[in-house]
Design a protein around this motif. Structure first.
Motif, short mmCIF file in Angstrom:
data_model
loop_
_atom_site.label_atom_id
_atom_site.label_comp_id
_atom_site.label_asym_id
_atom_site.label_seq_id
_atom_site.Cartn_x
_atom_site.Cartn_y
_atom_site.Cartn_z
N LEU A 175 -3.53 -12.35 -0.43
CA LEU A 175 -4.45 -12.07 0.68
C LEU A 175 -3.80 -12.31 2.04
CD1 LEU A 175 -7.83 -13.43 -0.79
CD2 LEU A 175 -7.00 -11.08 -0.73
N LEU A 176 -3.20 -13.50 2.23
CA LEU A 176 -2.60 -13.80 3.54
C LEU A 176 -1.26 -13.08 3.75
CD1 LEU A 176 -4.73 -16.05 3.41
CD2 LEU A 176 -3.06 -17.59 4.41
N ARG A 177 -0.62 -12.72 2.64
CA ARG A 177 0.69 -12.05 2.70
C ARG A 177 1.69 -12.87 3.51
NH1 ARG A 177 -3.23 -8.24 2.94
NH2 ARG A 177 -3.20 -6.67 1.31
N THR A 178 1.74 -14.16 3.25
CA THR A 178 2.78 -14.97 3.88
C THR A 178 4.04 -14.86 3.01
OG1 THR A 178 1.81 -16.86 2.72
CG2 THR A 178 1.28 -16.64 5.02
N ALA A 179 5.18 -15.12 3.62
CA ALA A 179 6.43 -15.06 2.87
C ALA A 179 6.39 -16.11 1.76
CB ALA A 179 7.60 -15.33 3.82
N ASP B 152 -5.51 7.26 13.22
CA ASP B 152 -5.93 7.47 11.83
C ASP B 152 -6.77 6.27 11.37
OD1 ASP B 152 -4.12 5.41 11.41
OD2 ASP B 152 -2.54 6.73 10.68
N VAL B 153 -7.19 6.33 10.11
CA VAL B 153 -8.07 5.29 9.57
C VAL B 153 -7.39 3.91 9.63
CG1 VAL B 153 -9.00 4.51 7.36
CG2 VAL B 153 -9.52 6.81 8.18
N GLY B 154 -6.08 3.88 9.41
CA GLY B 154 -5.34 2.61 9.53
C GLY B 154 -5.47 2.03 10.93
N GLY B 155 -5.41 2.90 11.92
CA GLY B 155 -5.56 2.45 13.31
C GLY B 155 -6.95 1.88 13.58
N LEU B 156 -7.96 2.52 13.00
CA LEU B 156 -9.33 2.01 13.17
C LEU B 156 -9.48 0.63 12.53
CD1 LEU B 156 -11.44 5.22 12.37
CD2 LEU B 156 -11.26 4.08 14.59
N MET C 288 -10.45 -6.76 3.58
CA MET C 288 -9.39 -7.24 2.68
C MET C 288 -9.00 -6.15 1.68
SD MET C 288 -10.40 -11.18 1.82
CE MET C 288 -11.73 -11.68 2.90
N ALA C 289 -10.02 -5.50 1.13
CA ALA C 289 -9.74 -4.41 0.17
C ALA C 289 -8.94 -3.32 0.86
CB ALA C 289 -11.05 -3.85 -0.38
N ALA C 290 -9.33 -2.97 2.08
CA ALA C 290 -8.64 -1.89 2.81
C ALA C 290 -7.20 -2.28 3.13
CB ALA C 290 -9.40 -1.56 4.09
N SER C 291 -6.95 -3.57 3.29
CA SER C 291 -5.60 -3.98 3.69
C SER C 291 -4.60 -3.80 2.55
CB SER C 291 -5.61 -5.42 4.19
OG SER C 291 -5.79 -6.31 3.12
N PHE C 292 -5.08 -3.53 1.34
CA PHE C 292 -4.16 -3.17 0.25
C PHE C 292 -3.72 -1.71 0.37
CE2 PHE C 292 -6.27 -6.79 -1.80
CZ PHE C 292 -5.18 -7.47 -2.29
N ARG C 293 -4.37 -0.95 1.26
CA ARG C 293 -4.13 0.49 1.28
C ARG C 293 -3.51 0.98 2.57
NH1 ARG C 293 -9.05 3.36 -1.03
NH2 ARG C 293 -7.50 5.02 -0.96
N ALA D 159 -0.84 -0.24 5.57
CA ALA D 159 0.11 -1.26 6.04
C ALA D 159 -0.32 -1.77 7.42
CB ALA D 159 1.52 -0.67 6.09
N GLN D 160 -0.88 -0.87 8.22
CA GLN D 160 -1.32 -1.25 9.56
C GLN D 160 -2.49 -2.25 9.47
OE1 GLN D 160 -2.18 2.31 11.78
NE2 GLN D 160 -2.22 1.23 13.76
N ALA D 161 -3.42 -1.98 8.56
CA ALA D 161 -4.53 -2.92 8.36
C ALA D 161 -4.02 -4.24 7.77
CB ALA D 161 -5.58 -2.29 7.43
N ALA D 162 -3.04 -4.16 6.88
CA ALA D 162 -2.49 -5.38 6.28
C ALA D 162 -1.87 -6.28 7.35
CB ALA D 162 -1.45 -5.02 5.20
N HIS D 163 -1.15 -5.65 8.28
CA HIS D 163 -0.53 -6.42 9.34
C HIS D 163 -1.59 -7.08 10.23
CE1 HIS D 163 2.45 -7.55 12.34
NE2 HIS D 163 1.65 -7.04 13.27
#
Lengths: 217, 217
Positions: free
Chosen positions: A182-186, B71-75, B122-127, B129-133
Motif C-alpha cells: 500500500l505505502l510502496r516504500t522501498a 487523463d484519469v491518472g491525472g484526475l 488505493m485500488a486505483a493506485s494499482f492501475r 503509476a501517477q495515482a500510485a505516486h
C-alpha cells in the motif's frame, strides 16, 4: 462430446483414456493454464490478462479455458485456490520471534520479487469479486495454518495460554503488506525482524491476551 | 483562445476577469471536478471513471478537463494531492494510547464508509503509476503529520526519547488497512483500540527505540 486436442504434442497421450485423477490429464491442463495465468499476470498485470492470452501461452484450446474457467475472474480465483492447496507450513525455528521473523522474510521475499505474483493477485482482487473471495479464503487458510506457530510458543511458555493467535499474527505481518503493497516504500531488510520483534514484545506484555472464560479450559 | 463556457449558470461570472487566485474561478472548477471524481469513483470505481463522465458530472467542458488533467491518472493524482492540502492534524487526547485509538477510529470510519473513497483510491493506485505516486506522497504527508503525536508522548515521558515515530505509527495503523482493505474481514469495532494498545505496549517495551547516536542530541 470429446475435448478438442488442446494439449501440446509432448503432453498428448492419445492412447490413454480420459483421466481425471490428480496428476492426470485434467490436472495437467489445470497446471499449464494456471502457470500461464501467473506468468501473464506477472508480465502484464490484470490489465493484460485475457482468456486468449492464457490459452495461447498454456498451449491449451481456448474453448477448454472458457468451458472450465468461464472468465478472467475464474482464472484468478483458481490460481488463488491452487495456492492454498500446497503443503506450506509456517517456519519452526524454536522461538516465537525467530518464527515470526522467518515468516516475514518469506512474505517480504514474495512481495519484492519482480514480478510479484502475490502482489498482482492482490491488485486483481480489487477488480474481480470472485478473485477477492478467493484471496480472502487464501489469507484465512494461511493465517489458520500459522496458528500452529503461536500454539508452539504457548507450549514453550513464551506466551500466555489465552493468546489470540490471529491478532498476534496480523500485528506481526501487517506492516510488511502495508509498507510494500500500500505505502510502496522501498524494501527495508530490517522490516521483517522489526515487525516480528514488535509483535513478540507486545505479546509478552499481554497485548493479545483474551480474557479467560471461566476456568482454564 | 478563451475558455469554453464550461461552468454551470449559477457559477458563471461573465463580468469577472480571468481569476487564478485561490477561491477564484480556477479553484472553483478544480473543486467541482475533484468532487465529481470522488463521486464517480465511489459509485463506479476506477473501472467506471472516465474523463467524459467526470466532465458531465462536474458541469465542466470536456476540453477543460482534458487540458488541465490530461487523463484519469491525472484526475486521481489531483484528488490525492488535494487530500493532502487540508489542515488535518492528528488527534490530541492527552495520552499515546488515546491518540492512536482516535487515529485508528478515523481510519476505520473512512474505510468502512460505503462507498469508501480512500479505498477506491488505493485500488486505483494499482492501475495508474501517477495515482500510485500521489498516494505514496499522501501517506508520507499523513505519517509525517502524525509524528507530532509521538513527540507529545515523548514529552510526556510515555515513550523513550529515541523512539522511531514512523515505525510506531505503522505498527499502530497497519492492522486496520490490512484487515479492511487487503484481508476484507468484517469491520471489528474493537480493532482500532486493539491495534493502538498493541503499539503502545510494544513501544513501552522498547520495540521502536533507535540506538542513541553518541550523546543525547
Amino acid at each position: 462430446m470429446t475435448d478438442p486436442p488442446d494439449n501440446p504434442p509432448e503432453l498428448a497421450r492419445p492412447t490413454a483414456p480420459p483421466d481425471r485423477r490428480p496428476g492426470g490429464r485434467t490436472a495437467r491442463i489445470r497446471a499449464q493454464v494456471l502457470d500461464a495465468v501467473r506468468a501473464e499476470l506477472g508480465e502484464h498485470g490484470y490489465e493484460g490478462l485475457t482468456m486468449e492470452g492464457v490459452a495461447a501461452r498454456a498451449g491449451v484450446h481456448r474453448a477448454t479455458v472458457y468451458r472450465r474457467w468461464q472468465d478472467v475472474g475464474g482464472l484468478l480465483a483458481d490460481v488463488l485456490d491452487a495456492a492454498g492447496e500446497d503443503d506450506w507450513q509456517p517456519p519452526n525455528t524454536g522461538s516465537l520471534r525467530g518464527d515470526l521473523t522467518a515468516l516475514n522474510d518469506e512474505i517480504q521475499e514474495s512481495l519484492v520479487a519482480q514480478p510479484s505474483v502475490p502482489e498482482a493477485l492482490m491488485a486483481a482482487s480489487f477488480r474481480s469479486a470472485q478473485a477477492a473471495h478467493a484471496q480472502h479464503q487464501l489469507w484465512e487458510d494461511r493465517y489458520a495454518r500459522c496458528e500452529a506457530l503461536v500454539e508452539r510458543a504457548i507450549d514453550r511458555g513464551e506466551l500466555p495460554p489465552h493468546t489470540d493467535a490471529r491478532r498476534l499474527l496480523i500485528a506481526a505481518t501487517a506492516p510488511l503488506y502495508h509498507q510494500l503493497v500500500l505505502l510502496r516504500t522501498a524494501p527495508d531488510p530490517q522490516l521483517p525482524g522489526h515487525a516480528a520483534t514488535t509483535a513478540t514484545l507486545a505479546a509478552a506484555a499481554g497485548a493479545f491476551t483474551r480474557p479467560a472464560q471461566g476456568e482454564e479450559s
